[in-house]
Design a protein around this motif. Structure first.
Motif, PDB file in Angstrom:
ATOM      1  N   TYR A   1       0.790  -1.208  -0.033  1.00  0.00           N
ATOM      2  CA  TYR A   1      -0.060   0.007   0.087  1.00  0.00           C
ATOM      3  C   TYR A   1       0.916   1.292   0.116  1.00  0.00           C
ATOM      4  CZ  TYR A   1      -3.488  -3.494   1.158  1.00  0.00           C
ATOM      5  OH  TYR A   1      -4.368  -4.230   1.192  1.00  0.00           O
ATOM      6  N   PHE A   2       2.308   1.067   0.032  1.00  0.00           N
ATOM      7  CA  PHE A   2       3.178   2.197   0.036  1.00  0.00           C
ATOM      8  C   PHE A   2       2.652   2.979   1.236  1.00  0.00           C
ATOM      9  CE2 PHE A   2       3.173   2.478  -4.931  1.00  0.00           C
ATOM     10  CZ  PHE A   2       3.491   0.956  -4.963  1.00  0.00           C
ATOM     11  N   SER A   3       2.308   2.735   2.264  1.00  0.00           N
ATOM     12  CA  SER A   3       2.272   3.260   3.505  1.00  0.00           C
ATOM     13  C   SER A   3       1.965   2.299   4.522  1.00  0.00           C
ATOM     14  CB  SER A   3       1.294   4.148   3.382  1.00  0.00           C
ATOM     15  OG  SER A   3      -0.345   3.549   3.352  1.00  0.00           O
ATOM     16  N   PRO A   4       1.959   2.549   5.976  1.00  0.00           N
ATOM     17  CA  PRO A   4       1.770   1.774   6.853  1.00  0.00           C
ATOM     18  C   PRO A   4       0.392   1.097   6.995  1.00  0.00           C
ATOM     19  CG  PRO A   4       2.954   3.611   7.951  1.00  0.00           C
ATOM     20  CD  PRO A   4       2.423   3.824   6.417  1.00  0.00           C
ATOM     21  N   TYR A   5      -0.617   1.845   6.463  1.00  0.00           N
ATOM     22  CA  TYR A   5      -2.048   1.455   6.498  1.00  0.00           C
ATOM     23  C   TYR A   5      -2.225   0.374   7.343  1.00  0.00           C
ATOM     24  CZ  TYR A   5      -5.843   0.634   3.123  1.00  0.00           C
ATOM     25  OH  TYR A   5      -7.268   0.609   2.833  1.00  0.00           O
ATOM     26  N   PRO A   6      -2.362   0.810   8.847  1.00  0.00           N
ATOM     27  CA  PRO A   6      -2.722  -0.547   9.738  1.00  0.00           C
ATOM     28  C   PRO A   6      -4.112  -0.720   9.735  1.00  0.00           C
ATOM     29  CG  PRO A   6      -2.871   1.865  10.670  1.00  0.00           C
ATOM     30  CD  PRO A   6      -2.471   2.174   9.212  1.00  0.00           C
ATOM     31  N   ARG A   7      -5.082  -0.261   9.408  1.00  0.00           N
ATOM     32  CA  ARG A   7      -6.292  -0.902   9.102  1.00  0.00           C
ATOM     33  C   ARG A   7      -6.920  -0.503   7.848  1.00  0.00           C
ATOM     34  NH1 ARG A   7     -10.212   2.936  10.330  1.00  0.00           N
ATOM     35  NH2 ARG A   7     -11.781   1.328  10.753  1.00  0.00           N
ATOM     36  N   ILE A   8      -7.946  -1.365   7.506  1.00  0.00           N
ATOM     37  CA  ILE A   8      -8.732  -0.859   6.076  1.00  0.00           C
ATOM     38  C   ILE A   8      -9.898  -0.013   6.518  1.00  0.00           C
ATOM     39  CG2 ILE A   8      -9.759  -2.200   4.275  1.00  0.00           C
ATOM     40  CD1 ILE A   8      -8.367  -4.629   4.604  1.00  0.00           C
ATOM     41  N   PRO A   9     -10.053   1.210   6.188  1.00  0.00           N
ATOM     42  CA  PRO A   9     -11.356   1.889   6.355  1.00  0.00           C
ATOM     43  C   PRO A   9     -12.792   0.880   5.811  1.00  0.00           C
ATOM     44  CG  PRO A   9      -9.512   3.457   5.440  1.00  0.00           C
ATOM     45  CD  PRO A   9      -8.869   1.841   5.434  1.00  0.00           C
ATOM     46  N   GLU A  10     -13.586   1.360   6.395  1.00  0.00           N
ATOM     47  CA  GLU A  10     -14.899   0.700   5.807  1.00  0.00           C
ATOM     48  C   GLU A  10     -15.129   0.847   4.502  1.00  0.00           C
ATOM     49  OE1 GLU A  10     -17.998  -1.986   6.285  1.00  0.00           O
ATOM     50  OE2 GLU A  10     -16.559  -1.562   7.792  1.00  0.00           O
ATOM     51  N   ARG A  11     -15.001   2.178   3.878  1.00  0.00           N
ATOM     52  CA  ARG A  11     -15.286   2.589   2.584  1.00  0.00           C
ATOM     53  C   ARG A  11     -14.341   1.644   1.539  1.00  0.00           C
ATOM     54  NH1 ARG A  11     -13.826   8.394   1.024  1.00  0.00           N
ATOM     55  NH2 ARG A  11     -11.757   7.612   1.568  1.00  0.00           N
ATOM     56  N   ASP A  12     -13.220   1.631   1.919  1.00  0.00           N
ATOM     57  CA  ASP A  12     -12.198   0.862   1.316  1.00  0.00           C
ATOM     58  C   ASP A  12     -12.446  -0.676   1.149  1.00  0.00           C
ATOM     59  OD1 ASP A  12     -10.879   3.383   0.806  1.00  0.00           O
ATOM     60  OD2 ASP A  12      -9.088   2.693   1.927  1.00  0.00           O
ATOM     61  N   LEU A  13     -12.929  -1.032   2.228  1.00  0.00           N
ATOM     62  CA  LEU A  13     -13.373  -2.554   2.519  1.00  0.00           C
ATOM     63  C   LEU A  13     -14.295  -2.943   1.462  1.00  0.00           C
ATOM     64  CD1 LEU A  13     -12.796  -5.351   3.838  1.00  0.00           C
ATOM     65  CD2 LEU A  13     -14.352  -4.488   5.746  1.00  0.00           C
ATOM     66  N   LYS A  14     -15.187  -2.131   1.567  1.00  0.00           N
ATOM     67  CA  LYS A  14     -16.351  -2.242   0.844  1.00  0.00           C
ATOM     68  C   LYS A  14     -16.163  -2.502  -0.820  1.00  0.00           C
ATOM     69  CE  LYS A  14     -21.415  -0.559   0.020  1.00  0.00           C
ATOM     70  NZ  LYS A  14     -22.451   0.259   0.133  1.00  0.00           N
ATOM     71  N   ARG A  15     -15.280  -1.255  -1.078  1.00  0.00           N
ATOM     72  CA  ARG A  15     -14.808  -1.448  -2.517  1.00  0.00           C
ATOM     73  C   ARG A  15     -14.062  -2.722  -2.759  1.00  0.00           C
ATOM     74  NH1 ARG A  15     -14.471   1.492  -6.874  1.00  0.00           N
ATOM     75  NH2 ARG A  15     -12.845   1.548  -8.170  1.00  0.00           N
TER      76      ARG A  15
END
Length: 229
Positions: free
Chosen positions: A47-61
């Motif tokens: 993800y080119f970043s730490p991205y510790p959790r998947i936001p709900e909006r991203d998860l749905k997509r």
């Protein structure tokens, strides 16, 4: 190759078997669980970043695709998702799509990336996509090798700290030879333990020395099998 709505068995480079199918909206919880098992390095490289959790909006997509302009496959080990790969068309009717995939740390180095790339390319080609593009960090040598070793004619450009890849996905003699070679190696490894076991258990060998089981046991001993019986 056809659509894979239901899981299909896939052999990995170490001879083990996993399953592959198209992603479903109800995979959301399993995707979150897989993401939680990633190391910080794996998250950063993907993800080119730490991205510790998947936001709900991203998860749905992530889990909602149309199987045409956007496609995704998951790889399962038992009931657990251990990898996901996807492509997304670059604009309406575009012949290009961006491709990306990520594999859980414990399953890296077993050929899952190549399996995902093969299925994604096949699916994309059936919907008029002829080129894949990808962005990979220079430190992600494993991912770069997946693309290079597949037999594609990959064009590379380096800009803004990222390697930009572009390649046609139509099958060629080179890509088909790579696929056949991978299949032969994985099939050989999948039966290696059967052909060269460390130990053998014999059931039904009569203590009287009579019968098929006793004969089999005798042949094993007389044949010089060096493992445990």
């Amino acid at each position: 190759m056809t659509t894979v709505e239901q899981p299909v068995d896939v052999l990995l480079s170490d001879g083990t078997t996993v399953q592959l199918r198209q992603i479903r909206p109800d995979d959301a919880a399993a995707i979150v669980a897989m993401h939680a098992r990633f190391s910080e390095r794996t998250r950063y490289l993907r993800y080119f970043s730490p991205y510790p959790r998947i936001p709900e909006r991203d998860l749905k997509r992530f889990v909602t695709v149309d199987h045409r302009d956007r496609e995704a496959f998951v790889v399962l080990a038992g009931e657990r998702i251990v990898a996901v790969g996807r492509y997304e068309r670059l604009g309406p009717a575009s012949p290009e799509a961006e491709v990306a995939f990520v594999v859980e740390d414990a399953y890296q180095g077993r050929g899952i990336g190549s399996v995902l790339l093969e299925h994604l390319a096949d699916a994309a080609g059936r919907h008029g996509i002829v080129h894949f593009v990808a962005e990979v960090l220079p430190a992600n040598g494993t991912m770069l090798r997946v693309f290079a070793d597949f037999g594609y004619q990959v064009q590379r450009q380096y800009a803004d700290g990222v390697v930009h890849l572009s390649f046609p996905i139509a099958a060629t003699e080179a890509t088909l030879a790579v696929q056949r070679g991978r299949e032969h190696r994985t099939e050989a490894r999948s039966i290696a333990r059967l052909l060269a076991p460390r130990g053998i258990a014999v059931y039904g060998a009569s203590t009287t020395g009579q019968g098929v089981g006793a004969a089999l046991l005798g042949h094993l001993r007389d044949g010089g099998f060096a493992g445990a019986i």
